[in-house]
Design a protein around this motif. Structure first.
Motif, PDB file in Angstrom:
ATOM      1  N   GLN A   1       0.849  -1.187   0.000  1.00 16.10           N
ATOM      2  CA  GLN A   1       0.000   0.000   0.000  1.00 16.10           C
ATOM      3  C   GLN A   1       0.886   1.237   0.000  1.00 16.10           C
TER       4      GLN A   1
ATOM      5  N   LYS B   1       0.403   7.865   2.202  1.00 12.12           N
ATOM      6  CA  LYS B   1      -0.148   9.188   1.904  1.00 12.12           C
ATOM      7  C   LYS B   1       0.696  10.267   2.585  1.00 12.12           C
TER       8      LYS B   1
ATOM      9  N   TYR C   1       0.852  13.765   4.700  1.00  9.03           N
ATOM     10  CA  TYR C   1       0.077  14.582   5.639  1.00  9.03           C
ATOM     11  C   TYR C   1       0.566  16.021   5.515  1.00  9.03           C
TER      12      TYR C   1
ATOM     13  N   GLY D   1      -2.735   5.476   7.218  1.00  8.08           N
ATOM     14  CA  GLY D   1      -2.141   5.435   5.891  1.00  8.08           C
ATOM     15  C   GLY D   1      -1.158   6.543   5.585  1.00  8.08           C
ATOM     16  N   TYR D   2      -0.834   7.406   6.562  1.00 10.28           N
ATOM     17  CA  TYR D   2       0.114   8.501   6.334  1.00 10.28           C
ATOM     18  C   TYR D   2       1.537   8.038   6.683  1.00 10.28           C
TER      19      TYR D   2
END
Length: 465
Positions: A377, A380, A382, A405-406
């Motif tokens: 994955q 992401k 931030y 997910g950051y």
């Protein structure tokens, strides 16, 4: 009364008693212990780190100190000497500024020489020993291989364009050593043959010509390595390799061999869970003690070349720091499984990168993870606030962001107040997208059953479940 530098000795004994080689035992029946001086358990050694030791050695009644030159930027280069025998031995270290493992080892050896009068008296009338612990102090200051001219000192034995190279060559010509010990660090990714074990120590009697001929002086170096190998076999069984002997016409070891010096290369490498190479440091000391004993008693002359040739060759750049096995990647309608190999610099928090993607089953790794049930994955970004109060990033809050997910932050560094020991990336380059790629920043996530279970931040693996 001059003061000894014995007061600096660490109380830690890093290995059990190490007996002499079989050949030497016929002449001596005592045991060696390797004691390591405090304050030098670090990845990089600079001149300032050893200056307290230099000041104390200067006051020694046993060891003499001489400044034999200076670096390009004017830093002193010292030689320490002991003994008055006919056989001359020269040891030198850190001609590559970022290869400092053997520098503390030489000071450990000097401590042994001062402390153990019985041992010293056994050889001091047979050997004159000279040690240059830091040939390239400017490179050491910058933690770089080269000197400040940008020249590799170990490739300057012929042109002598560097002041450091001129100093070392002058010592070789002036002292005319019978034996030379060329002390370096090697890549931690070297493997002993195909054993899956890192090469903690690699040894070599360097060639003196392209044909790799073996004359009497190189033969003698190989015999001596046979005695030294016995020490390594006891301390680090299976972790000792043989360095490539391709002739390097610009290198000091090869040129000293061509000058008739029996030269021994010792390359210090990695050992599991030992980032500062203290195991290699201890083995250096033990091997040098063994070598001194063998030279003093000429025990090496009884040695065959079989032990030397039995040392497995290094398998260069084989190891990976981390291998994640069989990660599932889903990308634009495609689905496939890959191993992800990660390497990182000594500062793993900033410089971990994806070394290779694909079938890595043939490669060893310091850390290996079975990630067959995990899905790749992309992380992401931030966004940090543009103004106002900086984001206070506690350890608990950071873990929550990772689970969301950051993996990294974008914005001004000043807008982030870090309160966690975990790696924190701000404005990183080359973060992977929908699929992992070679040479990209090793920063991404692994998902398990719909939840983020594992984070990789600049090569550092963090379990989140």
């Amino acid at each position: 009364m001059k003061k000894s530098f014995q007061s600096l000795i660490a109380s830690v004994v890093v290995s059990a008693s190490m007996t002499l080689s079989v050949a030497a035992q016929a002449h001596e029946n005592h045991q060696h212990k390797v004691e390591m001086l405090p304050g030098l358990d670090q990845q990089q050694i600079r001149l300032a780190d050893i200056e307290p030791l230099i000041r104390r050695v200067k006051r020694s009644e046993v060891i003499t100190t001489k400044q034999v030159g200076e670096s390009y930027q004017g830093r002193p280069i010292y030689r320490f000497s002991v003994g008055n025998g006919d056989t001359v031995v020269l040891m030198w270290s850190q001609m590559h500024g970022d290869e400092s493992t053997a520098t503390p080892a030489l000071f450990d050896l000097m401590h042994k020489i001062e402390k153990d009068a019985t041992w010293r008296e056994h050889w001091a009338d047979k050997i004159t020993l000279h040690m240059i612990p830091m040939v390239n102090p400017d490179g050491a200051e910058l933690a770089q291989r080269y000197n400040v001219q940008g020249i590799d000192v170990n490739r300057d034995a012929r042109a002598l364009q560097t002041p450091e190279g001129r100093v070392l060559m002058a010592q070789g010509r002036e002292l005319k050593p019978d034996f030379g010990f060329n002390l370096h660090d090697q890549s931690r990714y070297y493997e002993v043959g195909n054993t899956g074990k890192p090469a903690t120590i690699s040894l070599l009697a360097p060639a003196f010509n392209h044909a790799k001929d073996i004359n009497d002086k190189r033969h003698r170096a190989m015999q001596l390595i046979g005695d030294m190998k016995a020490v390594g076999d006891r301390i680090i069984p299976g972790h000792m390799g043989r360095y490539n002997d391709t002739f390097a016409p610009r290198a000091f070891g090869d040129n000293f061999s061509a000058m008739g010096i029996s030269t021994i290369l010792i390359e210090s490498g990695a050992f599991p869970n030992d980032p500062n190479r203290q195991k290699a440091r201890a083995v250096n000391v033990a091997m040098l003690i063994e070598a001194i004993d063998s030279i003093a008693g000429e025990h090496y002359a009884e040695q065959t070349l079989e032990p030397y040739h039995s040392i497995p060759m290094n398998n260069s750049n084989s190891f990976k720091d981390v291998i994640l096995e069989q990660v599932l990647v889903r990308d634009s309608g495609h689905e496939y499984r890959v191993d992800i190999g990660i390497n990182r610099s000594s500062d793993a928090r900033q410089n971990g990168y994806i070394r290779e993607v694909g079938d890595l089953s043939v490669f060893p790794a310091f850390d290996r993870y079975d990630t067959n049930e995990y899905v790749y994955q992309a992380g992401k970004a931030y966004e940090l606030p543009a103004s106002g109060e900086a984001l206070a990033l506690s350890h608990h809050e950071y873990l929550d962001l990772l689970k969301q997910g950051y993996t990294h932050f974008v914005g001004a560094d000043a807008m982030l107040n870090v309160r966690t020991h975990l790696p924190v990336l701000v404005n990183p380059r080359d973060v992977p997208g929908s699929r992992p790629q070679q040479r990209q920043n090793a920063t991404f996530l692994l998902n398990k059953q719909g939840e983020v279970a594992l984070a990789v931040l600049a090569g550092v693996v963090i379990q989140l479940q």
